[in-house]
Design an enzyme around this catalytic site. Sequence first.
Site, PDB file in Angstrom:
ATOM      1  N   ASN A   8       0.873  -1.178   0.000  1.00 21.54           N
ATOM      2  CA  ASN A   8       0.000   0.000   0.000  1.00 21.54           C
ATOM      3  C   ASN A   8       0.906   1.223   0.000  1.00 21.54           C
ATOM      4  O   ASN A   8       1.445   1.586   1.032  1.00 21.54           O
ATOM      5  CB  ASN A   8      -0.894  -0.027   1.258  1.00 21.54           C
ATOM      6  CG  ASN A   8      -1.681   1.265   1.435  1.00 21.54           C
ATOM      7  OD1 ASN A   8      -1.822   2.051   0.492  1.00 21.54           O
ATOM      8  ND2 ASN A   8      -2.188   1.486   2.639  1.00 21.54           N
ATOM      9  N   GLU A  94      -6.504   5.544   7.868  1.00 23.24           N
ATOM     10  CA  GLU A  94      -6.222   6.944   7.496  1.00 23.24           C
ATOM     11  C   GLU A  94      -7.467   7.579   6.867  1.00 23.24           C
ATOM     12  O   GLU A  94      -7.716   8.771   7.055  1.00 23.24           O
ATOM     13  CB  GLU A  94      -5.009   7.001   6.559  1.00 23.24           C
ATOM     14  CG  GLU A  94      -3.716   6.790   7.340  1.00 23.24           C
ATOM     15  CD  GLU A  94      -2.601   6.099   6.574  1.00 23.24           C
ATOM     16  OE1 GLU A  94      -2.629   6.072   5.342  1.00 23.24           O
ATOM     17  OE2 GLU A  94      -1.686   5.565   7.249  1.00 23.24           O
ATOM     18  N   GLU A 166      -5.445  -4.106  10.981  1.00 27.42           N
ATOM     19  CA  GLU A 166      -4.367  -3.132  11.170  1.00 27.42           C
ATOM     20  C   GLU A 166      -4.604  -2.342  12.457  1.00 27.42           C
ATOM     21  O   GLU A 166      -5.332  -1.341  12.438  1.00 27.42           O
ATOM     22  CB  GLU A 166      -4.326  -2.167   9.987  1.00 27.42           C
ATOM     23  CG  GLU A 166      -4.115  -2.840   8.660  1.00 27.42           C
ATOM     24  CD  GLU A 166      -3.555  -1.880   7.615  1.00 27.42           C
ATOM     25  OE1 GLU A 166      -2.441  -2.112   7.165  1.00 27.42           O
ATOM     26  OE2 GLU A 166      -4.229  -0.892   7.307  1.00 27.42           O
ATOM     27  N   GLY A 172       2.613   2.726  10.725  1.00 23.69           N
ATOM     28  CA  GLY A 172       3.616   3.767  10.484  1.00 23.69           C
ATOM     29  C   GLY A 172       4.392   4.178  11.726  1.00 23.69           C
ATOM     30  O   GLY A 172       5.062   5.214  11.728  1.00 23.69           O
ATOM     31  N   SER A 208       3.440  -1.617  10.450  1.00 23.46           N
ATOM     32  CA  SER A 208       4.897  -1.669  10.649  1.00 23.46           C
ATOM     33  C   SER A 208       5.520  -3.018  10.280  1.00 23.46           C
ATOM     34  O   SER A 208       6.446  -3.473  10.945  1.00 23.46           O
ATOM     35  CB  SER A 208       5.259  -1.271  12.086  1.00 23.46           C
ATOM     36  OG  SER A 208       4.894   0.075  12.324  1.00 23.46           O
TER      37      SER A 208
HETATM   38  P1  PGA Z   1       2.748   0.714   7.622  1.00 23.19           P
HETATM   39  O1  PGA Z   1       1.273   0.898   7.037  1.00 23.19           O
HETATM   40  O2  PGA Z   1       3.277  -0.579   7.047  1.00 23.19           O
HETATM   41  O3  PGA Z   1       3.506   1.924   7.134  1.00 23.19           O
HETATM   42  O4  PGA Z   1       2.637   0.652   9.098  1.00 23.19           O
HETATM   43  C1  PGA Z   1       0.405  -0.184   6.849  1.00 23.19           C
HETATM   44  C2  PGA Z   1      -0.894   0.333   6.281  1.00 23.19           C
HETATM   45  O5  PGA Z   1      -1.324   1.417   6.679  1.00 23.19           O
HETATM   46  O6  PGA Z   1      -1.522  -0.317   5.425  1.00 23.19           O
END
Ligand code: PGA
Length: 246
Positions: A8, A94, A166, A172, A208
Amino acid sequence: MKKIFAANWKMRPTSEREAEKLFSLLARMAQKNKYRVLLASPSLFLSPLVSQKKKVVLGIQDGFYETEGAYTGEISFPMAKSAGARFTLVGHSERRNIFQEDDELVAKKVSAALRAGLVVILCIGESPSLRKKGERVTQKFLSLQLSRSLSRIPKGGEKNIILAYEPIWAIGTGKNMMPREAGKVISFLKQESQRHFGRVFPVLYGGSVDAKNISAFFKESAIDGALVGGASAEYKKLDALQSALS
Ligand code: PGA
């Protein structure tokens, strides 16, 4: 079933040239046939990447629930489908947090995407404050988020749904969940999907995931794959991920 590696990129990279460079790594990974490789691409890069005809399954990150009309700035799922998308993310945290998408809006989008013939990767996950309230409260929240987000699926749509678990506190932040714990939550979500929808959806873990921890997540039998954000959108990190998986 092969594990799924879903990238993603979010709102990255800036140019089509960079996108093509990153994409070449995903294409190499897909070529090895060990994993099903998916990319939730920024919509602008979808067509050029589709035209490369690689084994990577391409999709988008979001869309609007109407099929067409006066909705400035939006794209519809039928548009994405006609440009070559095979799936879409819906309800990413998000979108839920920054763009205030609630379960009702998510449910409309899920329904529209399924009707357009796309596979839906529905994202769900708890906030850090909720997690602090304990396992019972978290499970209750996840179960409700799941059933509400999928409250409008058309008949037969169940077979085109994948979940991405998630936990928001892990996205992130570099604070990934322990793979065993993620496996436990994912087993719970599978039970819940059977209970609510008569079908066990495949479930990915996201939050992450990087070159250091991806193998541990893939070792958990309940986890069907990973949705990878940051580490899939930078050449060096994606290259490291690719090596970790080969
Ligand atoms: P990340 O995001 O791997 O940067 O933590 C995962 C996501 O939001 O799909």
